[in-house]
Design a protein around this motif. Structure first.
Motif, PDB file in Angstrom:
ATOM      1  N   TYR A  41      26.380  18.128 -29.753  1.00  7.96           N
ATOM      2  CA  TYR A  41      27.787  17.928 -29.479  1.00  7.96           C
ATOM      3  C   TYR A  41      28.574  18.470 -30.671  1.00  7.96           C
ATOM      4  CZ  TYR A  41      26.574  14.732 -25.661  1.00  7.96           C
ATOM      5  OH  TYR A  41      26.088  14.195 -24.504  1.00  7.96           O
ATOM      6  N   ARG A  42      29.863  18.676 -30.455  1.00  5.25           N
ATOM      7  CA  ARG A  42      30.702  19.109 -31.568  1.00  5.25           C
ATOM      8  C   ARG A  42      32.072  18.473 -31.469  1.00  5.25           C
ATOM      9  NH1 ARG A  42      31.498  25.524 -29.895  1.00  5.25           N
ATOM     10  NH2 ARG A  42      32.909  25.192 -28.120  1.00  5.25           N
ATOM     11  N   GLN A  43      32.714  18.357 -32.626  1.00  6.14           N
ATOM     12  CA  GLN A  43      34.056  17.795 -32.667  1.00  6.14           C
ATOM     13  C   GLN A  43      34.902  18.606 -33.636  1.00  6.14           C
ATOM     14  OE1 GLN A  43      34.232  13.588 -33.538  1.00  6.14           O
ATOM     15  NE2 GLN A  43      36.279  13.425 -32.652  1.00  6.14           N
ATOM     16  N   ALA A  44      35.941  19.221 -33.090  1.00  6.43           N
ATOM     17  CA  ALA A  44      36.886  19.984 -33.898  1.00  6.43           C
ATOM     18  C   ALA A  44      38.002  19.061 -34.350  1.00  6.43           C
ATOM     19  CB  ALA A  44      37.449  21.140 -33.081  1.00  6.43           C
ATOM     20  N   GLN A  49      38.536  15.702 -29.147  1.00  4.80           N
ATOM     21  CA  GLN A  49      37.451  14.780 -28.827  1.00  4.80           C
ATOM     22  C   GLN A  49      36.099  15.470 -28.985  1.00  4.80           C
ATOM     23  OE1 GLN A  49      38.287  13.294 -24.855  1.00  4.80           O
ATOM     24  NE2 GLN A  49      39.273  11.480 -25.720  1.00  4.80           N
ATOM     25  N   ARG A  50      35.089  14.674 -29.198  1.00  6.94           N
ATOM     26  CA  ARG A  50      33.731  15.204 -29.265  1.00  6.94           C
ATOM     27  C   ARG A  50      33.361  15.751 -27.890  1.00  6.94           C
ATOM     28  NH1 ARG A  50      29.262  11.712 -32.423  1.00  6.94           N
ATOM     29  NH2 ARG A  50      31.018  11.802 -33.867  1.00  6.94           N
ATOM     30  N   GLU A  51      32.736  16.935 -27.874  1.00  2.00           N
ATOM     31  CA  GLU A  51      32.387  17.559 -26.611  1.00  2.00           C
ATOM     32  C   GLU A  51      30.931  17.996 -26.605  1.00  2.00           C
ATOM     33  OE1 GLU A  51      34.756  21.075 -25.985  1.00  2.00           O
ATOM     34  OE2 GLU A  51      33.860  22.130 -27.674  1.00  2.00           O
ATOM     35  N   LEU A  52      30.386  18.067 -25.398  1.00  2.00           N
ATOM     36  CA  LEU A  52      29.010  18.503 -25.219  1.00  2.00           C
ATOM     37  C   LEU A  52      28.898  20.000 -25.462  1.00  2.00           C
ATOM     38  CD1 LEU A  52      26.084  17.976 -24.146  1.00  2.00           C
ATOM     39  CD2 LEU A  52      26.975  18.612 -21.897  1.00  2.00           C
ATOM     40  N   VAL A  53      27.851  20.398 -26.199  1.00  2.34           N
ATOM     41  CA  VAL A  53      27.532  21.813 -26.376  1.00  2.34           C
ATOM     42  C   VAL A  53      26.334  22.181 -25.504  1.00  2.34           C
ATOM     43  CG1 VAL A  53      26.791  23.571 -28.022  1.00  2.34           C
ATOM     44  CG2 VAL A  53      28.448  21.817 -28.731  1.00  2.34           C
ATOM     45  N   ALA A  54      25.253  21.409 -25.639  1.00  2.00           N
ATOM     46  CA  ALA A  54      24.039  21.664 -24.867  1.00  2.00           C
ATOM     47  C   ALA A  54      23.229  20.381 -24.809  1.00  2.00           C
ATOM     48  CB  ALA A  54      23.206  22.772 -25.505  1.00  2.00           C
ATOM     49  N   VAL A  55      22.540  20.173 -23.696  1.00  2.00           N
ATOM     50  CA  VAL A  55      21.725  18.972 -23.552  1.00  2.00           C
ATOM     51  C   VAL A  55      20.463  19.309 -22.787  1.00  2.00           C
ATOM     52  CG1 VAL A  55      22.910  18.202 -21.449  1.00  2.00           C
ATOM     53  CG2 VAL A  55      21.687  16.541 -22.868  1.00  2.00           C
TER      54      VAL A  55
END
Length: 116
Positions: A37-40, A44-50
């Motif tokens: 996940y990443r948060q700029a 909000q924190r967002e999914l990158v890959a799962v």
């Protein structure tokens, strides 16, 4: 419990590449999903890959074709290869593991900064 430690962040120019690593320890046999996940700043924190064990890997539309998640089969180390980086990829990247019972564990995060 599961402990997660990320590494590999840094500063890179647009178009460059970075590889993030996530080392997992503890009750890793109970892990059913692992992801990034990443948060700029200000977002909000967002999914990158799962990756779901017994399933497949899913990527956010914004990173498809540029980012690749790997190394998840052993559950003790996971990687995120990031190519063709863009300034909008700048964020703190977090490693995540979900265990049986849906408890989530997070790493401390690693900063990725992409300059234009």
């Amino acid at each position: 419990q599961v402990q997660l430690v990320e590494s590999g962040g840094g500063l890179v120019q647009a178009g460059g590449s970075l590889r993030l690593s996530c080392a997992a320890s503890g009750s890793i046999r109970r892990i059913i999903k692992m992801g990034w996940y990443r948060q700029a700043p200000g977002k909000q924190r967002e999914l990158v890959a799962v990756f779901t064990y017994g399933g497949s890997t899913n990527y956010a539309d914004s990173v498809k074709g540029r980012f690749t998640m790997s190394g998840v089969s052993a559950k003790n180390t996971m990687y995120l290869q990031m190519n063709s980086l863009k300034p909008e990829d700048t964020a703190v990247y977090y490693c995540n593991a979900m265990v049986i019972g849906t408890t989530n564990y997070w790493g401390q995060g690693t900063q990725v900064t992409v300059s234009s």
